[in-house]
Design a protein around this motif. Structure first.
Motif, PDB file in Angstrom:
ATOM      1  N   HIS A   1      -4.435  20.130  89.010  1.00  0.00           N
ATOM      2  CA  HIS A   1      -5.663  19.614  88.569  1.00  0.00           C
ATOM      3  C   HIS A   1      -6.446  20.851  87.748  1.00  0.00           C
ATOM      4  O   HIS A   1      -6.234  22.092  87.998  1.00  0.00           O
ATOM      5  CB  HIS A   1      -6.736  19.458  89.795  1.00  0.00           C
ATOM      6  N   VAL A   2      -7.314  20.303  86.747  1.00  0.00           N
ATOM      7  CA  VAL A   2      -8.172  21.187  86.074  1.00  0.00           C
ATOM      8  C   VAL A   2      -9.505  20.675  86.524  1.00  0.00           C
ATOM      9  O   VAL A   2      -9.942  19.431  86.092  1.00  0.00           O
ATOM     10  CB  VAL A   2      -8.066  21.027  84.546  1.00  0.00           C
ATOM     11  N   ASP A   3     -10.365  21.292  87.203  1.00  0.00           N
ATOM     12  CA  ASP A   3     -11.666  20.868  87.359  1.00  0.00           C
ATOM     13  C   ASP A   3     -12.592  21.706  86.637  1.00  0.00           C
ATOM     14  O   ASP A   3     -12.518  22.890  86.508  1.00  0.00           O
ATOM     15  CB  ASP A   3     -11.998  21.467  89.014  1.00  0.00           C
ATOM     16  N   PHE A   4     -13.347  20.896  85.679  1.00  0.00           N
ATOM     17  CA  PHE A   4     -14.133  21.416  84.542  1.00  0.00           C
ATOM     18  C   PHE A   4     -15.325  22.101  85.087  1.00  0.00           C
ATOM     19  O   PHE A   4     -16.009  22.879  84.132  1.00  0.00           O
ATOM     20  CB  PHE A   4     -14.388  20.429  83.657  1.00  0.00           C
TER      21      PHE A   4
ATOM     22  N   SER B   1     -21.871  28.119  77.650  1.00  0.00           N
ATOM     23  CA  SER B   1     -21.478  26.793  77.481  1.00  0.00           C
ATOM     24  C   SER B   1     -20.779  26.008  78.918  1.00  0.00           C
ATOM     25  O   SER B   1     -20.284  27.087  79.487  1.00  0.00           O
ATOM     26  CB  SER B   1     -20.754  26.294  76.253  1.00  0.00           C
ATOM     27  N   ARG B   2     -20.461  24.814  78.651  1.00  0.00           N
ATOM     28  CA  ARG B   2     -19.823  24.312  79.674  1.00  0.00           C
ATOM     29  C   ARG B   2     -18.860  23.352  79.158  1.00  0.00           C
ATOM     30  O   ARG B   2     -19.133  22.512  78.240  1.00  0.00           O
ATOM     31  CB  ARG B   2     -20.691  23.383  80.838  1.00  0.00           C
ATOM     32  N   MET B   3     -17.760  23.318  79.810  1.00  0.00           N
ATOM     33  CA  MET B   3     -16.630  22.131  79.534  1.00  0.00           C
ATOM     34  C   MET B   3     -16.589  20.862  80.251  1.00  0.00           C
ATOM     35  O   MET B   3     -17.261  21.158  81.636  1.00  0.00           O
ATOM     36  CB  MET B   3     -15.128  22.661  79.557  1.00  0.00           C
ATOM     37  N   GLY B   4     -16.093  20.054  79.899  1.00  0.00           N
ATOM     38  CA  GLY B   4     -16.189  18.543  80.371  1.00  0.00           C
ATOM     39  C   GLY B   4     -15.527  17.518  79.991  1.00  0.00           C
ATOM     40  O   GLY B   4     -14.739  17.734  78.923  1.00  0.00           O
ATOM     41  N   VAL B   5     -15.385  16.332  80.734  1.00  0.00           N
ATOM     42  CA  VAL B   5     -14.480  15.415  80.046  1.00  0.00           C
ATOM     43  C   VAL B   5     -15.250  14.132  80.285  1.00  0.00           C
ATOM     44  O   VAL B   5     -15.570  13.923  81.298  1.00  0.00           O
ATOM     45  CB  VAL B   5     -12.994  15.264  80.813  1.00  0.00           C
ATOM     46  N   SER B   6     -15.221  13.200  79.306  1.00  0.00           N
ATOM     47  CA  SER B   6     -16.188  11.907  79.275  1.00  0.00           C
ATOM     48  C   SER B   6     -15.242  10.896  78.745  1.00  0.00           C
ATOM     49  O   SER B   6     -13.996  11.135  78.529  1.00  0.00           O
ATOM     50  CB  SER B   6     -17.327  12.216  78.575  1.00  0.00           C
ATOM     51  N   ARG B   7     -15.705   9.677  78.660  1.00  0.00           N
ATOM     52  CA  ARG B   7     -14.814   8.640  78.206  1.00  0.00           C
ATOM     53  C   ARG B   7     -14.332   8.912  76.942  1.00  0.00           C
ATOM     54  O   ARG B   7     -13.468   8.150  76.478  1.00  0.00           O
ATOM     55  CB  ARG B   7     -15.635   7.345  78.623  1.00  0.00           C
ATOM     56  N   MET B   8     -15.019   9.602  76.110  1.00  0.00           N
ATOM     57  CA  MET B   8     -14.786   9.970  74.977  1.00  0.00           C
ATOM     58  C   MET B   8     -13.828  10.921  74.480  1.00  0.00           C
ATOM     59  O   MET B   8     -13.087  11.015  73.573  1.00  0.00           O
ATOM     60  CB  MET B   8     -15.970  10.287  73.948  1.00  0.00           C
ATOM     61  N   GLY B   9     -13.817  11.921  75.536  1.00  0.00           N
ATOM     62  CA  GLY B   9     -12.722  12.717  75.370  1.00  0.00           C
ATOM     63  C   GLY B   9     -13.258  14.167  75.789  1.00  0.00           C
ATOM     64  O   GLY B   9     -14.210  14.297  76.745  1.00  0.00           O
TER      65      GLY B   9
ATOM     66  N   ALA C   1     -10.665   4.303  76.625  1.00  0.00           N
ATOM     67  CA  ALA C   1     -10.855   4.473  77.893  1.00  0.00           C
ATOM     68  C   ALA C   1     -10.641   3.322  78.863  1.00  0.00           C
ATOM     69  O   ALA C   1     -10.752   2.264  78.391  1.00  0.00           O
ATOM     70  CB  ALA C   1     -11.996   5.053  78.232  1.00  0.00           C
ATOM     71  N   PRO C   2      -9.848   3.378  79.931  1.00  0.00           N
ATOM     72  CA  PRO C   2      -9.714   4.729  80.907  1.00  0.00           C
ATOM     73  C   PRO C   2      -8.340   5.298  80.319  1.00  0.00           C
ATOM     74  O   PRO C   2      -7.597   4.827  79.737  1.00  0.00           O
ATOM     75  CB  PRO C   2      -9.741   4.275  82.210  1.00  0.00           C
ATOM     76  N   VAL C   3      -8.271   6.639  80.705  1.00  0.00           N
ATOM     77  CA  VAL C   3      -6.932   7.421  80.377  1.00  0.00           C
ATOM     78  C   VAL C   3      -6.425   7.792  81.637  1.00  0.00           C
ATOM     79  O   VAL C   3      -7.284   8.360  82.591  1.00  0.00           O
ATOM     80  CB  VAL C   3      -7.635   8.633  79.404  1.00  0.00           C
TER      81      VAL C   3
ATOM     82  N   LEU D   1      -8.989  16.889  85.200  1.00  0.00           N
ATOM     83  CA  LEU D   1      -7.912  16.293  84.945  1.00  0.00           C
ATOM     84  C   LEU D   1      -6.646  16.401  85.986  1.00  0.00           C
ATOM     85  O   LEU D   1      -6.716  17.442  86.324  1.00  0.00           O
ATOM     86  CB  LEU D   1      -7.266  16.808  83.496  1.00  0.00           C
ATOM     87  N   GLN D   2      -5.919  15.340  86.127  1.00  0.00           N
ATOM     88  CA  GLN D   2      -4.734  15.813  86.642  1.00  0.00           C
ATOM     89  C   GLN D   2      -3.524  15.776  85.638  1.00  0.00           C
ATOM     90  O   GLN D   2      -3.352  14.728  85.027  1.00  0.00           O
ATOM     91  CB  GLN D   2      -4.301  14.503  87.640  1.00  0.00           C
ATOM     92  N   LEU D   3      -2.896  17.056  85.635  1.00  0.00           N
ATOM     93  CA  LEU D   3      -1.813  17.460  84.572  1.00  0.00           C
ATOM     94  C   LEU D   3      -0.865  16.328  84.345  1.00  0.00           C
ATOM     95  O   LEU D   3      -0.454  15.789  83.414  1.00  0.00           O
ATOM     96  CB  LEU D   3      -1.750  18.688  84.549  1.00  0.00           C
ATOM     97  N   GLN D   4      -0.137  15.989  85.698  1.00  0.00           N
ATOM     98  CA  GLN D   4       0.850  15.176  85.396  1.00  0.00           C
ATOM     99  C   GLN D   4       0.547  13.963  84.794  1.00  0.00           C
ATOM    100  O   GLN D   4       1.384  13.356  83.779  1.00  0.00           O
ATOM    101  CB  GLN D   4       1.737  15.160  87.014  1.00  0.00           C
TER     102      GLN D   4
END
Length: 357
Positions: free
Chosen positions: A154-157, A169-177, A195-197, A219-222
Motif C-alpha cells: 500500500h501507499v498511504d498518502f 505540500s501534501r500528496m493525495g489521490v482523488s477521483r481525478m488522479g 473513476a472508479p479506478v 493505493l493498493q499497488l497490485q
C-alpha cells in the motif's frame, strides 16, 4: 524482461544472426559426451556438457553477448526436412556469466496483448520499501524532497511527505488522479481516464479545518498497476500530465522495494517469485533524471516456473537464480534497454515447439 524483450531471447536461440563482417565473432564452444541418434522420426542430440565462451548473437535490433555458458545434460531434437528446425531442447542445468542484452523495447502487438494471460503482479501485494525523489527547480514546488513509503503493498498518502522551502505540500489521490496540494494550489501528476479506478481509495475531506483531519487516500499497488497493464499500450502514458512529464526530467530518484512471493504475468511472460524470507528479490532503483531513464538492480533474483512464448516455441525454466542489472533509457521517445546479468543458474530448462502440443 517482460513481453517482446523476453520473447526475443527465444528468437536468439532459434535464428542466430552473424555479427557484422570484419568483427571478431568469438563463439568458442567445447563439447563433452556427444551422442547422436534418432527418436520419433527426429534426430536426437545428447551432450553431457557444453561450454561456450564469447558468444555474440543478434536478433533484429537486439544484441546478446554471453561471456560464458556451461550447460549440463543437454538433449535436443531436430525435425528433419529441407530446412531442419529445432523441435525441442532440454537442459538439466545452465550456468551463465557476464550476459548482456541491449536494444530498443518494442511494444507488444494488439494480437499479442489479446492472447497473453491476464496480468498478475502478486509480489506487489506484500511489497515493502521507500521511494525518495528530489525535484530541482520545479514549477510545481521549488526544490522539493519527496518521500513515499510502501507498506504491505500500500501507499498511504497521509504518510507521504513533500518538503521544500516554506510550508510543506501534501500528496493525495482523488477521483481525478494523483495530485500535490502546494501553497499555490492543487496540481495533478497523473490523471485517471475515469473513476472508479482499481486499487484506489480516494481522499476524504473533513468538515473541520486543518490537514490532520483529512484522509488523503491510498493505493493498493497490485490491483492499481494490473489495471494499467490491462489498458491499451498507449493509454498509461496519457495519464501523465504535461507538468508531470516536465517534472520527471528534473527528478532524481532512489529507493528500494522488497517484493513478496507470488505469480508474475505480463505481456506473455509468466513466472513466480520466491525466497522473500531469505532476502531475495530486493529491487533497488536509482535515477539522476527519471524522464531520461532509470537503473534497476536486483542483487539476488529468485524465480521459479518461468515461461515465455516466442518464434513458435515455448521456453520454460524450472528455477532461475542470479543477479540482474537493468538500465532503461529514453532517447527521442524510444525506450532502450541494457540488461546485465553477472551470473545466473537455470535449472530444468525446456524449449519446446508449440506444434508438439
Amino acid at each position: 524482461m517482460a513481453g517482446p524483450a523476453a520473447a526475443s531471447i527465444i528468437d536468439f536461440l532459434l535464428g542466430l544472426a552473424s555479427p557484422p563482417a570484419g568483427t571478431d565473432a568469438g563463439n568458442r564452444i567445447a563439447v563433452e559426451g556427444l551422442a547422436v541418434g534418432s527418436r520419433d522420426g527426429r534426430f536426437e542430440i545428447r551432450i553431457a556438457r557444453l561450454e561456450a565462451a564469447s558468444l555474440r548473437l543478434a536478433s533484429g535490433p537486439l544484441a546478446l553477448d554471453i561471456g560464458q555458458l556451461v550447460a549440463h545434460g543437454l538433449v535436443a531434437q531436430v525435425q528433419p526436412g529441407a530446412q531442419p528446425r529445432l523441435w525441442s531442447l532440454q537442459a538439466a542445468r545452465v550456468e551463465l556469466t557476464d550476459v548482456k542484452v541491449s536494444g530498443p523495447v518494442t511494444p507488444a502487438s494488439a494480437q499479442a496483448r489479446t492472447s497473453a494471460a491476464a496480468p498478475s503482479l502478486a509480489p506487489l501485494a506484500t511489497a515493502d520499501g521507500t521511494l525518495h525523489a528530489e525535484i530541482v527547480d520545479a514549477t510545481l514546488i521549488f526544490d522539493a524532497d519527496v518521500t513515499v513509503p510502501i507498506r504491505a503493498g500500500h501507499v498511504d498518502f497521509n504518510e507521504a511527505t513533500v518538503e521544500h522551502v516554506g510550508p510543506d505540500s501534501r500528496m493525495g489521490v482523488s477521483r481525478m488522479g494523483i495530485h500535490v496540494d502546494a501553497p499555490n494550489g492543487r496540481s495533478y501528476l497523473y490523471q485517471f481516464a475515469s473513476a472508479p479506478v482499481a486499487g484506489v481509495e480516494y481522499e476524504r475531506r473533513s468538515a473541520l479545518p486543518g490537514p490532520w483531519d483529512t484522509k488523503r487516500g491510498h493505493l493498493q499497488l497490485q490491483p492499481f498497476l494490473e489495471s494499467l497493464l490491462r489498458q491499451p499500450a498507449a493509454s498509461p502514458a496519457l495519464g501523465l500530465t504535461a507538468q508531470a512529464r516536465m517534472l520527471l526530467a528534473r527528478t532524481a530518484l532512489q529507493g528500494h522495494v522488497q517484493l513478496g512471493d507470488g505469480k508474475l504475468a505480463a505481456g506473455g511472460l509468466q513466472a513466480e517469485l520466491d525466497g522473500r524470507a531469505a532476502g531475495h528479490n530486493l529491487v533497488r532503483l536509482h535515477s539522476q533524471a527519471v524522464g531520461r531513464g532509470v537503473h534497476v538492480n536486483v542483487a539476488s533474483l529468485s524465480v521459479r516456473g518461468a515461461a515465455v512464448d516466442g518464434a513458435g516455441h515455448r521456453l520454460a525454466i524450472g528455477q532461475l537464480e542470479g543477479t540482474l542489472d537493468l538500465q532503461l533509457s529514453v532517447e527521442g521517445g524510444q525506450v532502450h534497454t541494457a540488461l546485465d546479468v553477472a551470473r545466473a543458474t537455470l535449472s530444468g530448462l525446456r524449449l519446446q515447439s508449440r506444434a508438439a502440443g
